[in-house]
Design an enzyme around this catalytic site. Structure first.
Site, PDB file in Angstrom:
ATOM      1  CE1 TYR A  22      -4.732  -8.176   0.464  1.00  7.43           C
ATOM      2  CE2 TYR A  22      -5.233  -5.838   0.600  1.00  7.43           C
ATOM      3  CZ  TYR A  22      -4.695  -6.991   1.153  1.00  7.43           C
ATOM      4  OH  TYR A  22      -4.136  -6.943   2.395  1.00  7.43           O
ATOM      5  NE  ARG A  48      -5.002  -4.020   5.432  1.00  2.14           N
ATOM      6  CZ  ARG A  48      -5.366  -2.778   5.719  1.00  2.14           C
ATOM      7  NH1 ARG A  48      -6.389  -2.549   6.508  1.00  2.14           N
ATOM      8  NH2 ARG A  48      -4.706  -1.755   5.226  1.00  2.14           N
ATOM      9  CB  SER A  79      -4.794   3.090   4.821  1.00  2.00           C
ATOM     10  OG  SER A  79      -5.989   3.415   4.183  1.00  2.00           O
ATOM     11  CE  LYS A  90     -10.557   1.627   3.239  1.00  2.33           C
ATOM     12  NZ  LYS A  90     -10.386   2.436   4.434  1.00  2.33           N
ATOM     13  NE  ARG A  93      -7.080   1.665   0.338  1.00  6.57           N
ATOM     14  CZ  ARG A  93      -6.323   2.742   0.241  1.00  6.57           C
ATOM     15  NH1 ARG A  93      -6.322   3.467  -0.848  1.00  6.57           N
ATOM     16  NH2 ARG A  93      -5.567   3.129   1.247  1.00  6.57           N
ATOM     17  CG  HIS A 142     -10.512   6.776   5.898  1.00 10.15           C
ATOM     18  ND1 HIS A 142      -9.180   6.929   5.607  1.00 10.15           N
ATOM     19  CD2 HIS A 142     -10.679   5.458   6.149  1.00 10.15           C
ATOM     20  CE1 HIS A 142      -8.569   5.758   5.673  1.00 10.15           C
ATOM     21  NE2 HIS A 142      -9.462   4.851   6.007  1.00 10.15           N
ATOM     22  CB  CYS A 175      -2.103   6.266  10.486  1.00  9.01           C
ATOM     23  SG  CYS A 175      -1.163   6.848   9.087  1.00  9.01           S
ATOM     24  CG  ASP A 204     -11.524   1.801   7.559  1.00  8.47           C
ATOM     25  OD1 ASP A 204     -10.534   2.534   7.660  1.00  8.47           O
ATOM     26  OD2 ASP A 204     -11.887   1.311   6.482  1.00  8.47           O
TER      27      ASP A 204
HETATM   28  O1  SAT Z   1      -8.617  -0.227   1.361  1.00  9.92           O
HETATM   29  S1  SAT Z   1      -8.527  -1.392   2.224  1.00  9.92           S
HETATM   30  O2  SAT Z   1      -9.876  -1.747   2.617  1.00  9.92           O
HETATM   31  O3  SAT Z   1      -7.903  -2.490   1.509  1.00  9.92           O
HETATM   32  C1  SAT Z   1      -7.655  -1.034   3.618  1.00  9.92           C
HETATM   33  C2  SAT Z   1      -7.221   0.361   3.755  1.00  9.92           C
HETATM   34  O4  SAT Z   1      -6.437   0.843   2.940  1.00  9.92           O
HETATM   35  O5  SAT Z   1      -7.675   1.027   4.700  1.00  9.92           O
HETATM   36 MN    MN Z   2      -9.148   2.663   6.013  1.00  5.32          MN
END
Ligand code: SAT
Ligand code: MN
Length: 616
Positions: free
Chosen positions: A211, A385, A262, A220, A71, A240, A264, A287
């Site tokens: 991406y 990923r 993210s 997101k 991101r 989140h 973690c 997520d």
């Molecule tokens: O934002 S992403 O979907 O690329 C992955 C993340 O940061 O959790």
């Molecule tokens: Mn996430």
């Protein structure tokens, strides 16, 4: 089906307007079929963008441009009508100005490309909590990933009405005069990337990146940034958070959500294999959680997604075997390394690679003798990923697609904190729980920055939603306080709130793998068990200045390595000096950012914490 067949007039008019602006060579309305998936994947393989993996059925490896690996928070905008609406933690540009700039970029941006019209649902189709969107994109990679991550396809159209969320996406690389990608991932330079949200209009415009969270707009952008704004308007929560189902040895079930930044370990926690006998963890989501009150006054959560976009490095048989199985077929890998025998490999996969590897940048290199590479020389990008269908996860819960969601008993907050924050503590009440969420901090990971120098620095990431909150974070805190107040007649039905930290470090103790004072992974079940019993009001706690903590012996240590038994007292006590520093930092650097938007309940909690610590 063609654009003319789109029944909803608002959707059709919006698609036509975008076609006029972006000028694609073709427009395809996606039907979500397997044949379509195969056709688009073949297009990517033929174009040299994807490699089929001999070792994993129907699975493919993509390598992105080295500038397009995560991101881009600096290029992510909450373009509310006023800057105050976006608040102190979001980038803001006036919507009129931003739209003018982006329209300039969008003009003709799809030359030489196909525009895909992709209807999708966030949540189980037809669920009262689900929401719908349509993404327009010129990236086959995005269509393929959205196929896994959301419910798409022709059947979605019947649910789509005027409330759909329009999501426009372009990689920002027009192919003029017959130009070709020539096997190179298409994207725009960083300063031309815009991941933009217009919350009042429930509108998303993304340009220049292909991406993950920048491009799969259901995730997101919609399910967190736009949904958090809608949730505030409508009185629910878009978070989140992972969602897991926890069963104790007596067969009793509780559902737990957890907010962690993210990378973690949300995916690992959601799929954990308990090391204590008789306990079971099953996955609802890894997520994002959307939570609404049910008629019975309890908070119910759904996972709006249909797949996992998980961090590959560090995923091994030991850390998360369930994720490995989920990603063993029908999976898209991004920025992993490729082995000679046609498999993927990454740092921390649990075994060294043999022979030569193609690294994430496409270079052929000799494998390292160990399964870890020096920093900066990784074979797989640290934010590589896997995109895997959730239904392939061996521990997916049978009720993961329950339309009304699952009732939540506990909410966890956490982050990577090498010091101060103990293994687990519980808030005294809802407002104190909101306080704990508001002060979450974590070391920066490769998921949130494309600048390796920032990785490891600690930043406050309230509710782990810092990069994903679609409005003023101070108002977001207030919304959480209000949610607790609205259900005050049912305060006992509200989830209990906990703060956990699996990442305490002691670099001077040579016994500890990686210097970590707690083993994490499956052993986190020991903490989940304590939390489970806390929800039942068991007498397994002591009162401390920071909240309720496990009393001596309340954390099950059967089978735990001796060196962890020795570190446990250290990570389950209050570090008074550390917390006083924490209070000072919150008071001087964190809370002042929110000005008059900071709920008075939170300053009261901070004062209360300080005085309790000073008395201790
Ligand atoms: O934002 S992403 O979907 O690329 C992955 C993340 O940061 O959790
Ligand atoms: Mn996430």
């Amino acid at each position: 089906m063609t654009v003319n067949d789109i029944k909803n007039a608002k959707v059709k008019a919006w698609v036509e307007e975008c076609v006029k602006m972006c000028e694609p060579d073709n427009v395809v309305v996606c039907d979500g079929s397997t044949a379509e998936y195969d056709r688009l994947m073949k297009k990517c393989v033929d174009a040299g963008l994807a490699t089929p993996l001999a070792k994993k059925p129907n699975s493919f490896l993509f390598r992105s441009d080295p500038s397009d690996v995560a991101r881009v928070e600096k290029r992510t905008f909450i373009s509310s009508k006023t800057q105050e609406g976006a608040g102190p933690t979001n980038n803001w540009i006036d919507p009129t100005e931003l739209k003018a700039t982006m329209k300039g970029l969008y003009k003709g941006c799809m030359h030489g490309r196909t525009m895909y019209v992709l209807p999708f649902c966030m949540g189980p189709l037809g669920s009262p909590i689900a929401k719908y969107g349509v993404e327009l994109t010129d990236s086959e990679y995005v269509v393929l990933n959205m196929d896994i991550m959301t419910r798409t396809g022709e059947k979605t159209w019947q649910y789509i009405d005027d409330n759909f969320v329009p999501c426009l996406h372009s990689v920002g690389k027009p192919l003029n005069n017959g130009a070709k990608d020539n096997g190179v991932w298409a994207c725009a330079p960083v300063e031309q990337k815009y991941i933009s949200h217009f919350p009042e209009e429930h509108l998303i415009w993304s340009y220049g990146s292909g991406y993950g969270g920048n491009a799969l707009l259901g995730k997101k952008c919609f399910a967190l940034r736009i949904a958090s704004f809608i949730a505030k308007e409508e009185g629910w929560l878009a978070e989140h958070m992972l969602i897991l189902k926890l069963t104790n040895p007596a067969g009793e079930v509780k559902y737990v959500t957890g907010a962690f930044p993210s990378a973690c370990g949300k995916t690992n926690l959601a799929m954990l294999i308990p090391t204590i006998p008789g306990w079971k963890v099953e996955t609802i989501g890894d997520d994002i959680a959307w939570m609404k009150f049910g008629k019975d006054g309890r908070l119910y959560a759904i996972n709006p997604e249909a797949g996992f976009f998980g961090v590959a490095p560090g995923t091994s048989e030991v850390s998360n075997n369930n994720a490995l199985i989920a990603a063993s077929k029908n999976t898209i890998f991004t920025n992993c390394a490729l082995t000679e025998d046609g498999d993927v490999w990454w740092e921390g996969i649990g075994y060294p690679a043999k022979g030569k590897l193609v690294d994430w940048k496409g270079n052929v290199r000799d494998a390292f003798p160990k399964d870890k590479a020096p920093k900066g020389e990784e074979m797989a990008h640290p934010n590589a990923r896997f995109t895997a269908p959730a239904k392939q996860c061996p521990c997916i819960a049978s009720d993961w697609e329950s339309p009304e969601g699952v009732p939540i008993s506990a909410i966890l907050f956490g982050g990577r904190r090498p010091s101060t924050i103990p293994l687990v503590h519980q808030s005294r009440n809802w407002a104190h729980g909101v306080f704990l969420g508001s002060i979450v901090g974590s070391e920066i990971t490769a998921a949130s920055t494309i600048n390796p120098d920032e990785v490891g620095k600690i930043r406050r990431d309230p509710f782990a939603i810092l990069p994903f909150c679609g409005y003023n974070m101070g108002d977001y805190f207030q919304h959480w306080i209000n949610v607790g107040k609205n259900s005050c007649t049912n305060a006992d039905k509200l989830p209990k709130i906990f703060y956990v930290n699996w990442f305490r470090k002691d670099d001077n103790n040579a016994d500890l793998p990686g210097g970590f004072m707690w083993p994490g992974y499956g052993d986190n079940s020991r903490v989940l068990a304590w939390i489970f019993d806390r929800c039942d009001g068991k007498d397994n706690f002591v009162e401390t200045p920071i909240g309720y903590m496990p009393k001596d012996g309340a954390i099950n240590t059967d089978g735990l390595a001796d060196y962890y038994k020795k570190t446990l007292p250290e990570i389950t006590k209050v570090d008074k000096e550390g917390w006083l520093k924490e209070v000072k930092d919150i008071r001087e650097n964190h809370y002042p950012k929110f000005g008059k938007h900071l709920p008075k309940e939170l300053s009261a909690c901070l004062d209360d914490l300080e005085s309790r610590l000073n008395k201790a």
